[in-house]
Design a protein around this motif. Structure first.
Motif, PDB file in Angstrom:
ATOM      1  N   SER A 154       0.857  -1.181   0.000  1.00 15.66           N
ATOM      2  CA  SER A 154       0.000   0.000   0.000  1.00 15.66           C
ATOM      3  C   SER A 154       0.891   1.228   0.000  1.00 15.66           C
ATOM      4  O   SER A 154       2.057   1.168   0.414  1.00 15.66           O
ATOM      5  N   ILE A 155       0.337   2.340  -0.474  1.00 17.70           N
ATOM      6  CA  ILE A 155       1.111   3.581  -0.495  1.00 17.70           C
ATOM      7  C   ILE A 155       1.522   3.978   0.919  1.00 17.70           C
ATOM      8  O   ILE A 155       2.636   4.452   1.153  1.00 17.70           O
ATOM      9  N   GLU A 156       0.660   3.761   1.879  1.00 16.52           N
ATOM     10  CA  GLU A 156       0.951   4.172   3.247  1.00 16.52           C
ATOM     11  C   GLU A 156       2.179   3.461   3.806  1.00 16.52           C
ATOM     12  O   GLU A 156       2.969   4.057   4.539  1.00 16.52           O
ATOM     13  N   LYS A 157       2.348   2.174   3.450  1.00 19.45           N
ATOM     14  CA  LYS A 157       3.473   1.407   3.972  1.00 19.45           C
ATOM     15  C   LYS A 157       4.688   1.427   3.044  1.00 19.45           C
ATOM     16  O   LYS A 157       5.697   0.788   3.324  1.00 19.45           O
ATOM     17  N   MET A 158       4.599   2.167   1.950  1.00 20.40           N
ATOM     18  CA  MET A 158       5.711   2.246   1.012  1.00 20.40           C
ATOM     19  C   MET A 158       6.910   2.943   1.647  1.00 20.40           C
ATOM     20  O   MET A 158       6.770   3.916   2.382  1.00 20.40           O
ATOM     21  N   LEU A 187       1.496  12.577   1.818  1.00 20.51           N
ATOM     22  CA  LEU A 187       0.192  12.127   2.301  1.00 20.51           C
ATOM     23  C   LEU A 187       0.258  11.442   3.659  1.00 20.51           C
ATOM     24  O   LEU A 187      -0.647  11.600   4.483  1.00 20.51           O
ATOM     25  N   HIS A 188       1.327  10.672   3.904  1.00 14.96           N
ATOM     26  CA  HIS A 188       1.372   9.833   5.102  1.00 14.96           C
ATOM     27  C   HIS A 188       2.545  10.142   6.032  1.00 14.96           C
ATOM     28  O   HIS A 188       2.751   9.420   7.010  1.00 14.96           O
ATOM     29  N   LYS A 189       3.307  11.170   5.720  1.00 18.38           N
ATOM     30  CA  LYS A 189       4.421  11.624   6.571  1.00 18.38           C
ATOM     31  C   LYS A 189       5.526  10.571   6.635  1.00 18.38           C
ATOM     32  O   LYS A 189       5.577   9.654   5.851  1.00 18.38           O
ATOM     33  N   LEU A 190       6.428  10.729   7.602  1.00 17.77           N
ATOM     34  CA  LEU A 190       7.608   9.877   7.667  1.00 17.77           C
ATOM     35  C   LEU A 190       7.240   8.451   8.077  1.00 17.77           C
ATOM     36  O   LEU A 190       6.295   8.239   8.828  1.00 17.77           O
ATOM     37  N   LYS A 249      10.001   4.791  12.869  1.00 16.46           N
ATOM     38  CA  LYS A 249      11.401   5.061  13.187  1.00 16.46           C
ATOM     39  C   LYS A 249      12.316   3.879  12.898  1.00 16.46           C
ATOM     40  O   LYS A 249      13.516   4.064  12.677  1.00 16.46           O
ATOM     41  N   ASP A 250      11.795   2.659  12.893  1.00 14.00           N
ATOM     42  CA  ASP A 250      12.611   1.504  12.544  1.00 14.00           C
ATOM     43  C   ASP A 250      13.064   1.545  11.087  1.00 14.00           C
ATOM     44  O   ASP A 250      14.002   0.848  10.707  1.00 14.00           O
ATOM     45  N   MET A 251      12.373   2.333  10.266  1.00 14.70           N
ATOM     46  CA  MET A 251      12.723   2.468   8.859  1.00 14.70           C
ATOM     47  C   MET A 251      13.464   3.764   8.585  1.00 14.70           C
ATOM     48  O   MET A 251      13.540   4.217   7.444  1.00 14.70           O
ATOM     49  N   ALA A 252      14.047   4.369   9.608  1.00 11.18           N
ATOM     50  CA  ALA A 252      14.641   5.693   9.477  1.00 11.18           C
ATOM     51  C   ALA A 252      15.717   5.757   8.399  1.00 11.18           C
ATOM     52  O   ALA A 252      15.788   6.712   7.619  1.00 11.18           O
ATOM     53  N   ALA A 253      16.569   4.741   8.336  1.00  9.88           N
ATOM     54  CA  ALA A 253      17.679   4.764   7.383  1.00  9.88           C
ATOM     55  C   ALA A 253      17.230   4.608   5.942  1.00  9.88           C
ATOM     56  O   ALA A 253      17.992   4.906   5.018  1.00  9.88           O
ATOM     57  N   SER A 254      15.997   4.142   5.728  1.00  8.03           N
ATOM     58  CA  SER A 254      15.533   3.902   4.359  1.00  8.03           C
ATOM     59  C   SER A 254      15.467   5.183   3.545  1.00  8.03           C
ATOM     60  O   SER A 254      15.515   5.138   2.313  1.00  8.03           O
ATOM     61  N   GLY A 255      15.368   6.340   4.220  1.00  7.44           N
ATOM     62  CA  GLY A 255      15.329   7.597   3.489  1.00  7.44           C
ATOM     63  C   GLY A 255      16.580   7.862   2.671  1.00  7.44           C
ATOM     64  O   GLY A 255      16.530   8.555   1.644  1.00  7.44           O
ATOM     65  N   TRP A 256      17.701   7.293   3.100  1.00  5.24           N
ATOM     66  CA  TRP A 256      18.954   7.483   2.362  1.00  5.24           C
ATOM     67  C   TRP A 256      18.994   6.646   1.092  1.00  5.24           C
ATOM     68  O   TRP A 256      19.792   6.938   0.182  1.00  5.24           O
ATOM     69  N   ARG A 287      15.687  14.488  12.604  1.00  6.49           N
ATOM     70  CA  ARG A 287      14.375  14.386  13.243  1.00  6.49           C
ATOM     71  C   ARG A 287      14.227  13.045  13.964  1.00  6.49           C
ATOM     72  O   ARG A 287      13.753  12.986  15.106  1.00  6.49           O
ATOM     73  N   TYR A 288      14.632  11.970  13.303  1.00  4.41           N
ATOM     74  CA  TYR A 288      14.553  10.646  13.924  1.00  4.41           C
ATOM     75  C   TYR A 288      15.450  10.548  15.150  1.00  4.41           C
ATOM     76  O   TYR A 288      15.071   9.964  16.173  1.00  4.41           O
TER      77      TYR A 288
END
Length: 394
Positions: A158-162, A224-227, A230-237, A301-302
């Motif tokens: 789902s987009i929310e869990k992407m 739409l669903h924000k960050l 926190k367990d997925m924090a590094a995925s932003g990189w 932020r995380y």
């Protein structure tokens, strides 16, 4: 509830502990080979002469080979001895993405054979790299096709869990493209060199447009669903990965193009390709600046809110590493000293992050906390819940 890595019965016998390690071993461990390999290659690209750096880089590459072989043995053993559990990865919406980490980790070893191999293995280094590249290209294409097909047909998304983890299976092909560019100058036969160059461009096109499309959807998801949790924090990189590798691939392929096309009587095409490489690489590099700064802001932020360590922290290393190497490649081709300075600073940041992640990985592996396969859970909690979720290892 299935056992979490914090709830394994202790003390375990040595045999039981070894079997459990194999049963719980997942391909996200190959991200450690990606991060270690790119650090070795980035150190080797530094435009300043520092005593001992070449030896350290070569040592890291050899260590990377040891890690890759060890992880390959463990993951193969899981398929041999725990086949029913291992095959469940294909239905897992997060862990299956990390299958793309296997060819990307192998690519850093291939590039190392070209950079460090001749000093260690002599004349055999280039043929070994060439042979491994074909394996890597096959794994990359398979990852880029099969995992999205599973996403379309049998996995729940789902987009929310992407998250940016979606990028991992499709980015492997452009990493192989950058490796192809580094092989081209070592191929004596003009036709073989041209074939490798064309395949490099094809693999780049196989990956980069799709990866950039995923980034567009990722921006929409963040709005739409924000960050993510926190367990997925590094995925932003991870978003920086396809941008950095895409820029690097264009730069290196364009660098090879003039001599390769001229050798087969097409010099004009080579000159055009070289220009496209510099312009395209610069455009992608500029796009990467936005994602790099955003990733830093999100990480801050995380950290403020608390960011638990997991194997996903290796996501800090490889994307930053390929972006740093692309920056240094762009500096060499444009002769801009300011870009070289930026590249040196990025490599310095990479060294710092690698040291932090590596030390914490060693500690977590010693305790056994990091060996956990969420695809073995019958019911996986959604990200953000208090129950152990997919994000714990992603």
């Amino acid at each position: 509830m299935a056992l979490s890595p914090r709830s394994f019965p202790r003390p375990l016998s040595r045999l039981t502990a070894s079997r459990e390690l194999v049963r719980q071993f997942t391909p996200n461990w190959f991200t450690a080979t990606m991060g270690t390999g790119i650090l070795a290659l980035a150190l080797n690209q530094l435009p300043v002469a520092l005593p001992g750096v070449r030896a350290v880089a070569s040592g890291l590459w050899l260590f990377d080979i040891v890690l890759f072989v060890l992880f390959s043995i463990l993951y193969t053993a899981r398929w041999v001895f725990f086949f029913d559990g291992a095959r469940r990865i294909f239905r897992h919406s997060v862990m299956s993405m990390f299958l793309g980490a296997i060819p990307m980790g192998l690519a850093t070893i291939i590039n190392g054979f070209l950079a460090f191999g001749p000093a260690v293995f002599g004349d055999a280094a280039v043929p070994i790299a060439h042979g491994l590249w074909w394996l890597d290209a096959g794994l990359s294409v398979g990852s880029g096709l099969c995992i999205p097909f599973l996403m379309f047909t049998s996995q729940e998304h789902s987009i929310e869990k992407m998250t940016a983890v979606w990028l991992l299976p499709v980015v492997a092909a452009e990493v192989a493209a950058a490796s192809a560019a580094q092989l081209v100058p070592h191929l004596v036969d003009p036709q073989a060199a041209l074939r490798m160059l064309v395949l490099g461009y094809a693999l780049w096109a196989f990956s980069v447009p799709l990866a950039l499309s995923i980034l567009v959807v990722l921006v929409l998801r963040l709005i739409l669903h924000k960050l993510p949790h926190k367990d997925m924090a590094a995925s932003g990189w991870l978003a920086l990965g396809p941008i950095g590798t895409g820029a690097l691939g264009l730069l290196l392929l364009g660098q090879d193009a003039p001599s390769t096309f001229a050798a087969v009587g097409l010099p004009a095409i080579g000159i055009v390709a070289q220009g496209i490489g510099v312009i395209g690489g610069t455009v992608l590099w500029g796009y990467g600046v936005w994602w790099l700064v955003l990733a830093m802001m999100v990480t801050a932020r995380y950290l403020r809110d608390g960011m638990p360590f997991n194997i996903g922290w290796w996501g800090f290393t490889f994307p930053l590493g390929v972006y740093a190497v692309a920056t240094l490649a762009l500096a060499r081709q444009t002769h801009l000293a300011s870009l070289a300075d930026v590249g040196i600073a990025l490599v310095g940041l990479l060294v710092l992050l690698w040291g932090i992640v590596f030390s914490r990985t060693i500690l977590g592996a010693w305790r056994g906390d990091l060996f956990f396969a969420p695809c073995l859970m019958s019911n996986v909690a959604p990200i953000g819940n208090d129950l152990l979720a997919e994000a714990d290892v992603a």
